[in-house]
Structures are given as structure tokens and as C-alpha cells.
Design a protein around this motif. Sequence first.
Motif, PDB file in Angstrom:
ATOM      1  N   VAL A 144       0.845  -1.202   0.000  1.00 27.68           N
ATOM      2  CA  VAL A 144       0.000   0.000   0.000  1.00 27.68           C
ATOM      3  C   VAL A 144       0.880   1.250   0.000  1.00 27.68           C
ATOM      4  CG1 VAL A 144      -1.720   1.319   1.307  1.00 27.68           C
ATOM      5  CG2 VAL A 144      -1.956  -1.152   1.100  1.00 27.68           C
ATOM      6  N   ALA A 145       1.925   1.249   0.810  1.00 29.90           N
ATOM      7  CA  ALA A 145       2.826   2.412   0.878  1.00 29.90           C
ATOM      8  C   ALA A 145       3.506   2.657  -0.467  1.00 29.90           C
ATOM      9  CB  ALA A 145       3.865   2.203   1.980  1.00 29.90           C
ATOM     10  N   ALA A 146       3.940   1.594  -1.131  1.00 30.61           N
ATOM     11  CA  ALA A 146       4.588   1.754  -2.436  1.00 30.61           C
ATOM     12  C   ALA A 146       3.620   2.354  -3.444  1.00 30.61           C
ATOM     13  CB  ALA A 146       5.112   0.408  -2.932  1.00 30.61           C
ATOM     14  N   PHE A 147       2.409   1.835  -3.497  1.00 31.20           N
ATOM     15  CA  PHE A 147       1.405   2.392  -4.408  1.00 31.20           C
ATOM     16  C   PHE A 147       1.080   3.840  -4.048  1.00 31.20           C
ATOM     17  CE2 PHE A 147       0.032  -1.995  -5.677  1.00 31.20           C
ATOM     18  CZ  PHE A 147       0.291  -1.826  -7.035  1.00 31.20           C
ATOM     19  N   PHE A 148       0.998   4.144  -2.755  1.00 33.45           N
ATOM     20  CA  PHE A 148       0.707   5.504  -2.308  1.00 33.45           C
ATOM     21  C   PHE A 148       1.779   6.473  -2.812  1.00 33.45           C
ATOM     22  CE2 PHE A 148       1.501   8.932   0.697  1.00 33.45           C
ATOM     23  CZ  PHE A 148       0.274   9.577   0.668  1.00 33.45           C
ATOM     24  N   VAL A 149       3.039   6.117  -2.638  1.00 34.97           N
ATOM     25  CA  VAL A 149       4.121   7.001  -3.058  1.00 34.97           C
ATOM     26  C   VAL A 149       4.046   7.248  -4.563  1.00 34.97           C
ATOM     27  CG1 VAL A 149       6.632   7.168  -3.335  1.00 34.97           C
ATOM     28  CG2 VAL A 149       5.661   6.458  -1.147  1.00 34.97           C
ATOM     29  N   VAL A 150       3.826   6.194  -5.329  1.00 32.57           N
ATOM     30  CA  VAL A 150       3.761   6.336  -6.782  1.00 32.57           C
ATOM     31  C   VAL A 150       2.613   7.268  -7.180  1.00 32.57           C
ATOM     32  CG1 VAL A 150       3.230   5.107  -8.927  1.00 32.57           C
ATOM     33  CG2 VAL A 150       4.878   4.143  -7.313  1.00 32.57           C
ATOM     34  N   VAL A 151       1.437   7.038  -6.631  1.00 35.35           N
ATOM     35  CA  VAL A 151       0.277   7.817  -7.073  1.00 35.35           C
ATOM     36  C   VAL A 151       0.328   9.253  -6.562  1.00 35.35           C
ATOM     37  CG1 VAL A 151      -1.380   7.249  -5.232  1.00 35.35           C
ATOM     38  CG2 VAL A 151      -2.191   7.690  -7.538  1.00 35.35           C
ATOM     39  N   VAL A 152       0.848   9.475  -5.369  1.00 36.13           N
ATOM     40  CA  VAL A 152       0.909  10.850  -4.869  1.00 36.13           C
ATOM     41  C   VAL A 152       1.943  11.651  -5.671  1.00 36.13           C
ATOM     42  CG1 VAL A 152       2.619  10.851  -2.978  1.00 36.13           C
ATOM     43  CG2 VAL A 152       0.506  12.108  -2.722  1.00 36.13           C
ATOM     44  N   LEU A 153       3.026  11.020  -6.078  1.00 29.65           N
ATOM     45  CA  LEU A 153       4.005  11.705  -6.923  1.00 29.65           C
ATOM     46  C   LEU A 153       3.434  11.990  -8.309  1.00 29.65           C
ATOM     47  CD1 LEU A 153       7.316   9.840  -5.974  1.00 29.65           C
ATOM     48  CD2 LEU A 153       6.642  12.182  -5.351  1.00 29.65           C
ATOM     49  N   ARG A 154       2.754  11.020  -8.876  1.00 27.97           N
ATOM     50  CA  ARG A 154       2.154  11.208 -10.202  1.00 27.97           C
ATOM     51  C   ARG A 154       1.087  12.299 -10.178  1.00 27.97           C
ATOM     52  NH1 ARG A 154      -1.556   6.684 -12.340  1.00 27.97           N
ATOM     53  NH2 ARG A 154      -2.970   7.909 -11.109  1.00 27.97           N
ATOM     54  N   ALA A 155       0.225  12.272  -9.175  1.00 29.81           N
ATOM     55  CA  ALA A 155      -0.847  13.264  -9.087  1.00 29.81           C
ATOM     56  C   ALA A 155      -0.283  14.669  -8.917  1.00 29.81           C
ATOM     57  CB  ALA A 155      -1.787  12.917  -7.929  1.00 29.81           C
ATOM     58  N   ASN A 156       0.713  14.808  -8.060  1.00 28.37           N
ATOM     59  CA  ASN A 156       1.295  16.130  -7.851  1.00 28.37           C
ATOM     60  C   ASN A 156       2.059  16.609  -9.079  1.00 28.37           C
ATOM     61  OD1 ASN A 156       0.965  17.433  -5.058  1.00 28.37           O
ATOM     62  ND2 ASN A 156       1.077  15.238  -4.659  1.00 28.37           N
ATOM     63  N   ALA A 157       2.716  15.711  -9.786  1.00 28.35           N
ATOM     64  CA  ALA A 157       3.387  16.097 -11.030  1.00 28.35           C
ATOM     65  C   ALA A 157       2.362  16.608 -12.041  1.00 28.35           C
ATOM     66  CB  ALA A 157       4.172  14.922 -11.603  1.00 28.35           C
ATOM     67  N   THR A 158       1.211  15.963 -12.101  1.00 24.49           N
ATOM     68  CA  THR A 158       0.159  16.390 -13.017  1.00 24.49           C
ATOM     69  C   THR A 158      -0.389  17.751 -12.605  1.00 24.49           C
ATOM     70  OG1 THR A 158      -0.411  14.072 -13.394  1.00 24.49           O
ATOM     71  CG2 THR A 158      -2.027  15.704 -14.078  1.00 24.49           C
ATOM     72  N   TYR A 159      -0.578  17.959 -11.309  1.00 27.31           N
ATOM     73  CA  TYR A 159      -1.045  19.246 -10.796  1.00 27.31           C
ATOM     74  C   TYR A 159      -0.071  20.358 -11.190  1.00 27.31           C
ATOM     75  CZ  TYR A 159      -2.016  22.936  -7.381  1.00 27.31           C
ATOM     76  OH  TYR A 159      -2.283  24.135  -6.778  1.00 27.31           O
ATOM     77  N   TRP A 160       1.228  20.124 -10.979  1.00 25.71           N
ATOM     78  CA  TRP A 160       2.218  21.156 -11.282  1.00 25.71           C
ATOM     79  C   TRP A 160       2.368  21.361 -12.784  1.00 25.71           C
ATOM     80  CZ3 TRP A 160       3.139  24.771  -8.102  1.00 25.71           C
ATOM     81  CH2 TRP A 160       2.984  24.543  -6.732  1.00 25.71           C
ATOM     82  N   LEU A 161       2.140  20.326 -13.570  1.00 29.15           N
ATOM     83  CA  LEU A 161       2.103  20.493 -15.021  1.00 29.15           C
ATOM     84  C   LEU A 161       0.948  21.422 -15.392  1.00 29.15           C
ATOM     85  CD1 LEU A 161       3.140  19.722 -17.849  1.00 29.15           C
ATOM     86  CD2 LEU A 161       1.545  17.796 -17.783  1.00 29.15           C
ATOM     87  N   GLY A 162      -0.194  21.243 -14.730  1.00 30.32           N
ATOM     88  CA  GLY A 162      -1.325  22.146 -14.953  1.00 30.32           C
ATOM     89  C   GLY A 162      -0.985  23.578 -14.590  1.00 30.32           C
ATOM     90  N   ARG A 163      -0.246  23.770 -13.509  1.00 30.43           N
ATOM     91  CA  ARG A 163       0.185  25.118 -13.124  1.00 30.43           C
ATOM     92  C   ARG A 163       1.081  25.728 -14.206  1.00 30.43           C
ATOM     93  NH1 ARG A 163      -0.537  28.076  -8.179  1.00 30.43           N
ATOM     94  NH2 ARG A 163      -1.972  26.851  -6.942  1.00 30.43           N
TER      95      ARG A 163
END
Length: 164
Positions: free
Chosen positions: A16-35
Amino acid sequence: MSLDPTTWGWPFPATVAAFFVVVVLRANATYWLGRLVRRGAERSRAAALLARPGYRRAEGWVDRWGAPAVTVSFLTVGVQTLVNLAAGVGRMSLWRYLPAVVVGSVLWALVYSTVGFVGLAAVRLLWDRSPWLVVAAALLLALLLLAHLVRARRRAPEPAGTAR
């Protein structure tokens, strides 16, 4: 290494922790790409559109009410990237975005550490037995979704000043 986390031999919390790290990094990268997209748009011909009162109101709405959409998007397939990108383009404040993305990422990690891969295994097993059944099931699901969308549109109130 198999893509199925049930075969990794890891303790469940580590998976669960491994999946969490991957998805939180991906989501934040997408957010900052939007910025970044937003910043570029501010320096382009789209700047006039971004300054319009309607767009400003929409941005305020996204900032105020977008956090639940961010969280729920993690329980969908194919929508979460668009929602995170829109949150960035719409300049959703980080104090609203980050808690929403953390909760959504925990949900996503739990789903994909458990039933997400069970479903994938079921589709793979069905494909091995009959690829046509998988195609037929996918078409049936697509038709049901389309029927639902058409029905929802017909039930939606007509906007003032428009005719169908």
C-alpha cells in the motif's frame, strides 16, 4: 517482477505504501504540469480568456469545491489525471489540494493493492478462455455507460435561453 502485487511477497502495508508514493508523486506532477500550462496561457493569446469574470468565477468554484472531486477521481479510471491537471490549471490552493490528493491516493493505493488486481486477474482469465467475451463485455459496458449519459442528459434541466 510481476505487476501483480499479490505475488511480490511484500507485507500488505508495504505494498500500500509503495502504491501511495507512486500515485501521490504522479498526481502532484500532473497538478504542477497544470500550473505550468496555466502560466504559459497567461503569456499567450489565452490571457484575455483567463481574465474574464466567468473564468474567474469558475476558478473560484474549483478552488472552493474541487477538493472532493480530486479525492473521488482516484476511484475512477481515466479521470484522475484530467481532474489533477484541471486543479493545477485552475490554480486550486495547495491547502485544499494536498489533503484531497493524500486521501485520494490512500484510497487508490488500497484499491490497487487489493481488488484492483483481482479484477485485472479476472479479465486476464476470461481473455484466456475467450477474447471475444472480453470484447463483448467491454462493448456492453460502453453501451450501458452511453445509455446512462444520454438518459442523464435528457433528464437535465434545460439551460435558460437555449433550445434543443
